[in-house]
Motif scaffolding. Sequence first.
Motif, PDB file in Angstrom:
ATOM      1  N   THR A 187       4.511 -47.254  52.285  1.00  0.00           N
ATOM      2  CA  THR A 187       3.395 -47.290  51.349  1.00  0.00           C
ATOM      3  C   THR A 187       2.523 -48.498  51.663  1.00  0.00           C
ATOM      4  O   THR A 187       2.835 -49.298  52.537  1.00  0.00           O
ATOM      5  N   SER A 188       1.447 -48.622  50.942  1.00  0.00           N
ATOM      6  CA  SER A 188       0.519 -49.734  51.122  1.00  0.00           C
ATOM      7  C   SER A 188      -0.088 -50.058  49.764  1.00  0.00           C
ATOM      8  O   SER A 188      -0.078 -49.223  48.845  1.00  0.00           O
ATOM      9  N   PRO A 189      -0.617 -51.259  49.605  1.00  0.00           N
ATOM     10  CA  PRO A 189      -1.296 -51.570  48.342  1.00  0.00           C
ATOM     11  C   PRO A 189      -2.400 -50.572  48.012  1.00  0.00           C
ATOM     12  O   PRO A 189      -2.589 -50.205  46.848  1.00  0.00           O
ATOM     13  N   ALA A 190      -3.118 -50.127  49.027  1.00  0.00           N
ATOM     14  CA  ALA A 190      -4.196 -49.171  48.790  1.00  0.00           C
ATOM     15  C   ALA A 190      -3.648 -47.864  48.237  1.00  0.00           C
ATOM     16  O   ALA A 190      -4.236 -47.269  47.313  1.00  0.00           O
ATOM     17  N   TYR A 191      -2.532 -47.400  48.772  1.00  0.00           N
ATOM     18  CA  TYR A 191      -1.963 -46.138  48.285  1.00  0.00           C
ATOM     19  C   TYR A 191      -1.472 -46.286  46.846  1.00  0.00           C
ATOM     20  O   TYR A 191      -1.659 -45.384  46.030  1.00  0.00           O
ATOM     21  N   ILE A 192      -0.869 -47.432  46.515  1.00  0.00           N
ATOM     22  CA  ILE A 192      -0.406 -47.650  45.141  1.00  0.00           C
ATOM     23  C   ILE A 192      -1.593 -47.679  44.187  1.00  0.00           C
ATOM     24  O   ILE A 192      -1.569 -47.055  43.117  1.00  0.00           O
ATOM     25  N   ARG A 193      -2.659 -48.398  44.574  1.00  0.00           N
ATOM     26  CA  ARG A 193      -3.825 -48.524  43.695  1.00  0.00           C
ATOM     27  C   ARG A 193      -4.583 -47.207  43.556  1.00  0.00           C
ATOM     28  O   ARG A 193      -5.003 -46.839  42.448  1.00  0.00           O
ATOM     29  N   GLU A 194      -4.775 -46.500  44.675  1.00  0.00           N
ATOM     30  CA  GLU A 194      -5.668 -45.349  44.677  1.00  0.00           C
ATOM     31  C   GLU A 194      -4.978 -44.025  44.381  1.00  0.00           C
ATOM     32  O   GLU A 194      -5.619 -43.077  43.902  1.00  0.00           O
ATOM     33  N   ILE A 235       9.385 -46.980  60.565  1.00  0.00           N
ATOM     34  CA  ILE A 235       8.102 -46.455  60.100  1.00  0.00           C
ATOM     35  C   ILE A 235       7.825 -45.109  60.760  1.00  0.00           C
ATOM     36  O   ILE A 235       7.402 -44.147  60.096  1.00  0.00           O
ATOM     37  N   ALA A 236       8.057 -45.017  62.071  1.00  0.00           N
ATOM     38  CA  ALA A 236       7.833 -43.762  62.795  1.00  0.00           C
ATOM     39  C   ALA A 236       8.702 -42.643  62.235  1.00  0.00           C
ATOM     40  O   ALA A 236       8.247 -41.504  62.074  1.00  0.00           O
ATOM     41  N   PHE A 237       9.946 -42.954  61.928  1.00  0.00           N
ATOM     42  CA  PHE A 237      10.867 -41.957  61.370  1.00  0.00           C
ATOM     43  C   PHE A 237      10.342 -41.418  60.052  1.00  0.00           C
ATOM     44  O   PHE A 237      10.258 -40.207  59.829  1.00  0.00           O
ATOM     45  N   TYR A 238       9.969 -42.311  59.144  1.00  0.00           N
ATOM     46  CA  TYR A 238       9.457 -41.869  57.850  1.00  0.00           C
ATOM     47  C   TYR A 238       8.124 -41.128  58.006  1.00  0.00           C
ATOM     48  O   TYR A 238       7.883 -40.107  57.343  1.00  0.00           O
ATOM     49  N   ALA A 239       7.256 -41.665  58.861  1.00  0.00           N
ATOM     50  CA  ALA A 239       5.923 -41.085  59.003  1.00  0.00           C
ATOM     51  C   ALA A 239       5.949 -39.708  59.644  1.00  0.00           C
ATOM     52  O   ALA A 239       4.972 -38.960  59.558  1.00  0.00           O
ATOM     53  N   SER A 240       7.065 -39.343  60.260  1.00  0.00           N
ATOM     54  CA  SER A 240       7.181 -38.015  60.869  1.00  0.00           C
ATOM     55  C   SER A 240       7.498 -36.935  59.840  1.00  0.00           C
ATOM     56  O   SER A 240       7.441 -35.741  60.148  1.00  0.00           O
ATOM     57  N   THR A 241       7.836 -37.333  58.618  1.00  0.00           N
ATOM     58  CA  THR A 241       8.194 -36.382  57.564  1.00  0.00           C
ATOM     59  C   THR A 241       6.923 -35.864  56.897  1.00  0.00           C
ATOM     60  O   THR A 241       6.120 -36.642  56.389  1.00  0.00           O
ATOM     61  N   PRO A 242       6.718 -34.542  56.876  1.00  0.00           N
ATOM     62  CA  PRO A 242       5.477 -33.995  56.305  1.00  0.00           C
ATOM     63  C   PRO A 242       5.205 -34.440  54.870  1.00  0.00           C
ATOM     64  O   PRO A 242       4.043 -34.608  54.483  1.00  0.00           O
ATOM     65  N   ALA A 243       6.265 -34.667  54.087  1.00  0.00           N
ATOM     66  CA  ALA A 243       6.068 -35.056  52.688  1.00  0.00           C
ATOM     67  C   ALA A 243       5.363 -36.402  52.555  1.00  0.00           C
ATOM     68  O   ALA A 243       4.743 -36.685  51.523  1.00  0.00           O
ATOM     69  N   TYR A 244       5.440 -37.238  53.610  1.00  0.00           N
ATOM     70  CA  TYR A 244       4.827 -38.562  53.541  1.00  0.00           C
ATOM     71  C   TYR A 244       3.469 -38.604  54.239  1.00  0.00           C
ATOM     72  O   TYR A 244       2.872 -39.674  54.357  1.00  0.00           O
ATOM     73  N   ARG A 245       2.973 -37.455  54.692  1.00  0.00           N
ATOM     74  CA  ARG A 245       1.702 -37.414  55.394  1.00  0.00           C
ATOM     75  C   ARG A 245       0.539 -37.952  54.553  1.00  0.00           C
ATOM     76  O   ARG A 245      -0.362 -38.618  55.100  1.00  0.00           O
ATOM     77  N   PRO A 246       0.503 -37.696  53.228  1.00  0.00           N
ATOM     78  CA  PRO A 246      -0.634 -38.209  52.438  1.00  0.00           C
ATOM     79  C   PRO A 246      -0.830 -39.715  52.543  1.00  0.00           C
ATOM     80  O   PRO A 246      -1.968 -40.198  52.449  1.00  0.00           O
ATOM     81  N   VAL A 247       0.271 -40.469  52.742  1.00  0.00           N
ATOM     82  CA  VAL A 247       0.144 -41.919  52.859  1.00  0.00           C
ATOM     83  C   VAL A 247      -0.652 -42.269  54.109  1.00  0.00           C
ATOM     84  O   VAL A 247      -1.545 -43.122  54.082  1.00  0.00           O
ATOM     85  N   LEU A 248      -0.326 -41.596  55.219  1.00  0.00           N
ATOM     86  CA  LEU A 248      -1.056 -41.867  56.455  1.00  0.00           C
ATOM     87  C   LEU A 248      -2.483 -41.335  56.392  1.00  0.00           C
ATOM     88  O   LEU A 248      -3.413 -41.959  56.924  1.00  0.00           O
ATOM     89  N   LEU A 281       1.587 -50.951  61.876  1.00  0.00           N
ATOM     90  CA  LEU A 281       2.662 -51.874  61.519  1.00  0.00           C
ATOM     91  C   LEU A 281       2.204 -52.841  60.433  1.00  0.00           C
ATOM     92  O   LEU A 281       2.918 -53.046  59.433  1.00  0.00           O
ATOM     93  N   ASP A 282       1.037 -53.432  60.601  1.00  0.00           N
ATOM     94  CA  ASP A 282       0.550 -54.425  59.646  1.00  0.00           C
ATOM     95  C   ASP A 282       0.218 -53.813  58.289  1.00  0.00           C
ATOM     96  O   ASP A 282       0.235 -54.512  57.272  1.00  0.00           O
ATOM     97  N   THR A 283      -0.082 -52.525  58.267  1.00  0.00           N
ATOM     98  CA  THR A 283      -0.390 -51.852  57.006  1.00  0.00           C
ATOM     99  C   THR A 283       0.865 -51.619  56.175  1.00  0.00           C
ATOM    100  O   THR A 283       0.851 -51.761  54.950  1.00  0.00           O
ATOM    101  N   PHE A 284       1.976 -51.300  56.850  1.00  0.00           N
ATOM    102  CA  PHE A 284       3.179 -50.907  56.129  1.00  0.00           C
ATOM    103  C   PHE A 284       4.296 -51.946  56.158  1.00  0.00           C
ATOM    104  O   PHE A 284       5.331 -51.753  55.516  1.00  0.00           O
ATOM    105  N   ALA A 285       4.113 -53.035  56.881  1.00  0.00           N
ATOM    106  CA  ALA A 285       5.141 -54.076  56.953  1.00  0.00           C
ATOM    107  C   ALA A 285       4.484 -55.440  56.857  1.00  0.00           C
ATOM    108  O   ALA A 285       3.310 -55.607  57.190  1.00  0.00           O
ATOM    109  N   VAL A 286       5.267 -56.409  56.400  1.00  0.00           N
ATOM    110  CA  VAL A 286       4.759 -57.773  56.224  1.00  0.00           C
ATOM    111  C   VAL A 286       5.485 -58.693  57.192  1.00  0.00           C
ATOM    112  O   VAL A 286       6.719 -58.776  57.189  1.00  0.00           O
TER     113      VAL A 286
END
Length: 328
Positions: A187-194, A235-248, A281-286
């Motif tokens: 996730t990202s701050p933008a996704y939480i806010r928007e 991140i790649a593993f999670y991002a490959s799941t269709p259910a998480y596509r809206p975040v990307l 990486l910088d969007t989803f990790a600190v």
Amino acid sequence: MLVDFAAGVGASPLDVEAAAVRAERDGYDGVGAAESKHDVFTALTLAARATETITLQSGIAVAFARNPMSLAVLANDLQLISRGRFQLGLGSQVQAHIERRFAMPWGKPAARMAEFIAAVRAIWDAWRTGERLAFRGEFYRHTLMTDFFDPGPNPFGNPPILLAAVGERMTAVAGRVADGVLVHPLTSPAYIRERTRPVLGETREGFSLSLSAFVVLGEDDKARSKAEQAVRGQIAFYASTPAYRPVLELHGWGDLADRLNHLSRQRAWAEMAGLISDDVLDTFAVGGDVARGLRDRFAGLVDRISFYTPYEVEPELLRELRESVAIP
């Protein structure tokens, strides 16, 4: 923000017990355990017996691998054993795992989850009040509860129910029927806010957002480089799941989600990690000044935070990070 300790995704029950003892000693507010290779309730039962004050959270227990009655019993028992310190974190998992790994029914997951939680609460209410159990829904029916099987009211009350949600439908369910939402690490701050907070709408008093945030930690450049590579892979593993596509998609990376999904079907894990650019990486990790980065990104957005480290990390680094993040 409250700061929790996240036990490793593959941690054994004994590992979770030991992690909970350390987390309580080190001043964490809570400890969360996942359900992947081991049963989360077994692990948290051990942790409950070995600790006194720390909050214990299933993050997550797979709801659709069970039925509301079995889950109501498990959660009630853990609330008793922990003397009121348990938080029931639930998630749906995805269709392939529910049908092919657990051999359980799938369909209308958001509606099914809303009814699942309502059924659990109805069972708890029947135990609390002694009234006849009469839950009838589209997916679940619970209409029998005799004295022999009724544990009675829980002296510590019922545990809060937290729901893992990414998509709008499940997030809306969390806002209506749960006591909090477990924000996915991807996730990202933008996704939480928007996307997350607007869909939640007006929630009940005490509603909380909990996040396990990707962080890059290491004692030196070599260790940090190794940690960074591990985070790219996760991140790649999670991002490959269709259910998480809206975040990307929110960040304009829908095509990346499609490419990762295609490669995951070929089990090309190393190639997938290579597709995670520095921007992703910088969007989803600190990384860098992690404590400051976490506060800047998530203070005021989430109520509880833990550190997602899919790599070996020195406990002292985590303790220092906890102390820094917890500063008001």
